[in-house]
Design an enzyme around this catalytic site. Structure first.
Site, mmCIF file in Angstrom:
data_model
loop_
_atom_site.group_PDB
_atom_site.id
_atom_site.type_symbol
_atom_site.label_atom_id
_atom_site.label_comp_id
_atom_site.label_asym_id
_atom_site.label_seq_id
_atom_site.Cartn_x
_atom_site.Cartn_y
_atom_site.Cartn_z
ATOM 1 C CE LYS A 67 0.575 1.365 4.402
ATOM 2 N NZ LYS A 67 0.912 2.704 4.925
ATOM 3 C CB THR A 98 -1.402 4.976 2.964
ATOM 4 O OG1 THR A 98 -1.633 4.228 4.154
ATOM 5 C CG2 THR A 98 0.028 5.462 2.961
#
Ligand SMILES: NC(=O)C1=CN([C@@H]2O[C@H](COP(=O)(O)OP(=O)(O)OC[C@H]3O[C@@H](n4cnc5c(N)ncnc54)[C@H](OP(=O)(O)O)[C@@H]3O)[C@@H](O)[C@H]2O)C=CC1
Ligand SMILES: O=C(CO)COP(=O)(O)O
Length: 297
Positions: free
Chosen positions: A161, A218
């Protein structure tokens, strides 16, 4: 319960703050910190429950130089894949202690928001369910925890991620719009799941907090160091300067290269990670964008 935290960066300090609500927490870092509960490495390693909150790229060297097995368990809070050895953190730690004394922490968790005691949800993954449940008890009421046994899924989610977050920062830095960012994040989720499943992860892990949850967080916020690296790359700033100004770790910078090496070796299609790795080495973002859009998915 007593817990010993290794690493006094943003995440180690946030976890120390959280654990200290109801338990005795000690924290050690290379550079002394003037915080309550700061302790020597010996004092921390004497705790039966440890939390490792150093950057993923220092795991190998740190364990070799410092870890003494006295029967402790370790909750690994780092997120990344070793760029030199191209192995997962569970394999690095497994050289020092058995998997039934290892657990992995993942999920959407900016340290800055944990320090404000804002609602957070995390996943503790371990092959030892009882150990995961023990670590669960350390967390205060503002942090909801879930447990599972998909260690690889948690690791790949937390690591990958960060790479997609860099790509998302580039996308926003180029002002490509919400459609483009949403498409990039969605395809990034597919890509990280493909990579993880190849190494034995459960696809369902990528739909939960570890995968989609942490990715959405994120890849959509300037609180993310990785997202901010992407913004800088889009504005053609040198990576060295971006990282110097950041002053904190951006794990995706190293994990991108590890993913591409592992994907090439294993024959896994990782187009976004590949272009991120190219851009980290200086490829102009608009060229990467053209190449990404021209590929058959
Ligand atoms: N920040 C966050 O919101 C979150 C971070 N994480 C993960 O936690 C891990 C740590 O990140 P974070 O705390 O944010 O990073 P920071 O950049 O805030 O801190 C890194 C820490 O690592 C220490 N360090 C770096 N290299 C070494 C070394 N060779 N030996 C000993 N100590 C070293 C530094 O010590 P010194 O101060 O002495 O330089 C510093 O205290 C990363 O894997 C990150 O992905 C996970 C969830 C949330
Ligand atoms: O892992 C994190 C949030 O879950 C922190 O993200 P960054 O390392 O990009 O700041």
């Amino acid at each position: 319960m007593e817990v010993g935290i290794i690493g006094g960066g943003k995440w180690g300090q946030a976890l120390h703050f959280a654990f200290s609500k109801n338990h005795k927490s000690r924290l050690y870092s290379r550079t002394p910190k003037h915080i309550e509960g700061f302790a020597s490495l010996e004092e921390v390693l004497a705790c039966p429950l440890l939390v490792f909150a150093l950057p993923a790229q220092v795991v190998g060297e740190w364990l070799e130089a410092n870890f003494v097995d006295k029967g402790q368990s370790i909750l690994v809070a780092a997120k990344g894949i070793d760029v030199r050895k191209h192995i997962f953190l569970n394999e690095m730690f497994a050289k020092h202690l058995p998997e039934n004394r290892l657990a992995f922490l993942s999920g959407p968790s900016f340290a800055a928001e944990v320090m404000r005691a804002l609602p957070t949800a995390l996943v503790i993954s371990s092959h030892n369910t009882s150990l995961a449940q023990t670590y669960e008890k350390l967390f205060p009421s503002f942090i909801k925890t879930y447990t599972n046994d998909d260690v690889v899924g948690a690791e790949v989610s937390g690591a990958y991620k960060n790479v997609i977050a860099i790509a998302s920062g580039i996308c926003d830095g180029l002002e490509l719009g919400n459609n483009a960012r949403a498409s990039l994040i969605a395809r990034g989720l597919v890509e990280m799941a493909r990579f993880g499943v190849h190494f034995g992860a459960k696809e369902s892990s990528f739909l939960g907090l570890s995968g989609a949850g942490d990715l959405f967080l994120t890849a959509s916020s300037t609180l993310s160091r990785n997202y901010r690296v992407g913004l800088g790359l889009a504005h053609l700033r040198p990576l060295e300067q971006i990282l110097k100004e950041l002053g904190e770790v951006a794990e995706g910078v190293y994990t991108a290269k590890a993913i591409v090496s592992m994907g090439t070796k294993e024959g896994i299609y990782t187009p976004i990670a590949k272009e991120v790795a190219h851009m980290l080495e200086g490829k102009p973002p608009l060229e990467s964008l053209r190449d990404l859009l021209s590929q058959n998915g």
